[in-house]
Design a protein around this motif. Structure first.
Motif, mmCIF file in Angstrom:
data_model
loop_
_atom_site.group_PDB
_atom_site.id
_atom_site.type_symbol
_atom_site.label_atom_id
_atom_site.label_comp_id
_atom_site.label_asym_id
_atom_site.label_seq_id
_atom_site.Cartn_x
_atom_site.Cartn_y
_atom_site.Cartn_z
ATOM 1 N N VAL A 140 0.850 -1.203 0.000
ATOM 2 C CA VAL A 140 0.000 0.000 0.000
ATOM 3 C C VAL A 140 0.879 1.244 0.000
ATOM 4 O O VAL A 140 0.641 2.201 -0.746
ATOM 5 C CB VAL A 140 -0.946 -0.006 1.226
ATOM 6 N N ILE A 141 1.921 1.240 0.796
ATOM 7 C CA ILE A 141 2.844 2.387 0.858
ATOM 8 C C ILE A 141 3.489 2.629 -0.509
ATOM 9 O O ILE A 141 3.476 3.743 -1.039
ATOM 10 C CB ILE A 141 3.920 2.165 1.928
ATOM 11 N N GLU A 158 3.007 -0.860 11.452
ATOM 12 C CA GLU A 158 2.940 0.527 11.922
ATOM 13 C C GLU A 158 4.279 1.226 11.686
ATOM 14 O O GLU A 158 4.328 2.383 11.231
ATOM 15 C CB GLU A 158 2.564 0.578 13.403
ATOM 16 N N ARG A 159 5.346 0.503 11.970
ATOM 17 C CA ARG A 159 6.684 1.105 11.791
ATOM 18 C C ARG A 159 6.902 1.489 10.323
ATOM 19 O O ARG A 159 7.375 2.588 10.009
ATOM 20 C CB ARG A 159 7.748 0.122 12.266
ATOM 21 N N GLU A 178 7.543 5.305 9.135
ATOM 22 C CA GLU A 178 8.826 5.608 8.466
ATOM 23 C C GLU A 178 8.618 6.142 7.046
ATOM 24 O O GLU A 178 9.459 6.832 6.502
ATOM 25 C CB GLU A 178 9.703 4.348 8.427
ATOM 26 N N ALA A 179 7.476 5.832 6.458
ATOM 27 C CA ALA A 179 7.210 6.289 5.089
ATOM 28 C C ALA A 179 6.791 7.751 5.061
ATOM 29 O O ALA A 179 6.779 8.383 3.996
ATOM 30 C CB ALA A 179 6.121 5.419 4.452
ATOM 31 N N MET A 209 0.594 16.272 12.259
ATOM 32 C CA MET A 209 0.023 14.915 12.310
ATOM 33 C C MET A 209 0.854 13.884 11.557
ATOM 34 O O MET A 209 0.789 12.694 11.871
ATOM 35 C CB MET A 209 -1.391 14.927 11.752
ATOM 36 N N GLY A 210 1.625 14.334 10.571
ATOM 37 C CA GLY A 210 2.381 13.380 9.762
ATOM 38 C C GLY A 210 3.345 12.551 10.593
ATOM 39 O O GLY A 210 4.074 13.078 11.427
ATOM 40 N N GLY A 211 3.293 11.215 10.418
ATOM 41 C CA GLY A 211 4.199 10.330 11.144
ATOM 42 C C GLY A 211 3.802 10.103 12.588
ATOM 43 O O GLY A 211 4.569 9.542 13.376
#
Ligand SMILES: NC(=O)c1ccc[n+]([C@@H]2O[C@H](COP(=O)([O-])OP(=O)(O)OC[C@H]3O[C@@H](n4cnc5c(N)ncnc54)[C@H](O)[C@@H]3O)[C@@H](O)[C@H]2O)c1
Ligand SMILES: CC(C)[C@@H](O)CC[C@@H](C)[C@H]1CC[C@H]2[C@@H]3[C@H](O)C=C4C[C@@H](O)CC[C@]4(C)[C@H]3CC[C@]12C
Length: 369
Positions: free
Chosen positions: A112-113, A167-168, A172-173, A252-254
């Motif tokens: 998905v990433i 989640e990691r 990280e993305a 909010m990012g990350g």
């Protein structure tokens, strides 16, 4: 992405959109997201109720697909503005192999990433889980903790391990460049035990109680608190995060956010009785009827039986070493991070959440096979 009065122009993709949580996210988006032009529902198994959603103003596109297949994910993501990734294997009963849990929950999330990066989709909301944190293998309690509470998050079970890895990857993305030169903004939401309309485990307890003459037998001390959250509020938090992620990307990012509402802190069994009691069941015993050592022995027996019967039939009882350990370890959250960061407030009160769940259980839905 902040709400605005312009014409609907956004394309959302919900993976796992036919699941327990996914269905509520899909319906919540149709109710609460005015800028939606197209809603893509991606799932391994598409549900018949999707057809009824196709008569509304929003284009609902059902996509039968597998997150472990990168090309299928990329095709579904292409042209989407937001991806809400709920698809996953949720199994702590030994129904699914560790390999499959990893393939779907970790590799599927990686697919998905990468699809977001390749297709230029900038906003990814991932459904993580409390189990990324705990309870850990030492059975250490997590009492009214928040996203910053120190806790030794060590897991051996394939499911929490897979959720922690997924989640990691998502966090990280955050900040990666996507096609078109802009950056990916990701966020992970950690629901505790979700309950509500469509909760299969609650249905299993209901049916077990009916088989036992309207009784369930306490196996866990009432003092062990377990955090629970109503599915409608979890869905609402997903919709809100997706809406606010663009305007508040720097904040909010990350980030990770526990999903919470006003559901009371109770033991897992006592909390279930809030719904099963009004459906005619009663929980026998003010304390566990069997000594803990005997319960441990029974879980070992269940594990042996599952192994012996595997070539013939899937034997996956609710009671196993992992579920007993989880049920016996306090895990509750107390936080307002989601409120502080993006103005989250539960959409459904405890009273409404409880009433809706009871209605569902009492209806043909709840008791259906
Ligand atoms: N149920 C809970 O208490 C709870 C709590 C915290 C987090 N979560 C997370 O919420 C998400 C949804 O959980 P749920 O309880 O709704 O489970 P669910 O099993 O009802 O829904 C999962 C959905 O994902 C789909 N799916 C599974 N494998 C797939 C694949 N390879 N490709 C495409 N789709 C696939 C399933 O068909 C299903 O519709 C999961 O990521 C889970 O880890 C659940
Ligand atoms: C048979 C008794 C010991 C009974 O009390 C067992 C209950 C047991 C089946 C549940 C106790 C805690 C539950 C888990 C918890 O709510 C959080 C979860 C995280 C989520 O991502 C998936 C579901 C689950 C693992 C949930 C599963 C059922 C329990 C283990």
């Amino acid at each position: 992405m902040a709400a605005c009065a312009e014409a609907p122009e956004l394309v959302y993709l919900v993976t796992g959109g036919c699941g327990f949580l996914g269905e509520h996210v899909v319906r919540m988006l149709l109710e609460q997201e005015p800028r939606l032009r197209e809603l893509r529902v991606f799932d391994l198994r598409l549900s018949p109720w999707l057809e009824e959603l196709k008569t509304g103003p929003v284009q609902v596109t059902a996509i039968q697909g597998d997150v472990t297949q990168a090309h299928e994910v990329a095709a579904a993501v292409s042209g989407a503005h937001v991806v809400i990734h709920t698809a996953g294997v949720v199994d702590v009963f030994g129904r699914v192999s560790p390999e499959t849990i990893y393939k779907v929950n970790v590799q599927g999330t990686q697919n998905v990433i990468e699809a977001c990066v390749q297709m230029g989709t900038r906003f990814l909301v991932h459904t993580s889980s409390m189990e990324v944190v705990g309870p850990n293998i030492k059975g250490q309690p997590f009492h009214r903790g928040d996203e910053d509470t120190p806790y030794e998050a060590v897991h051996k079970h394939p499911y929490p391990q897979s959720k922690a890895q997924a989640e990691r990857l998502v966090l990280e993305a955050n900040g990666r460049e996507v096609r078109g030169g802009l950056t990916l903004v990701t966020c992970a939401l950690r629901p505790t035990g979700i309950y509500g309309e469509g909760h299969q485990i609650m249905r299993d307890f209901y049916r077990q109680g009916l088989r036992l003459g309207g009784r369930l037998f306490r196996a866990v001390p009432a003092s062990v608190e377990h955090g629970r959250v109503y599915v409608g509020n979890v869905a609402w938090m997903h919709v809100l995060v997706a809406r606010e992620l663009e305007q508040r990307a720097a904040l909010m990012g990350g980030q990770v956010y526990f999903c919470y509402d006003q559901s009371p802190y109770k033991s897992y069994e006592d909390f279930n009785m809030e719904f099963l009691g009004p459906c005619g069941l009663r929980l026998v015993g003010t304390r566990p009827l069997l000594p803990h050592w005997l319960l441990v022995l029974l879980t070992a027996l269940n594990t042996l039986l599952q192994w012996l019967l595997r070539p013939l039939v899937l034997y996956a009882p609710l009671l196993n070493p992992y579920t007993l350990a989880m049920a016996n370890t306090t895990f509750t959250v107390s936080t307002n991070k989601a409120q502080r960061h993006f103005g989250y407030k539960p959409l459904f009160s405890w009273e409404v959440s409880r009433a809706r769940t009871i209605l569902w259980l009492q209806g043909k839905e709840g008791s259906a096979q």
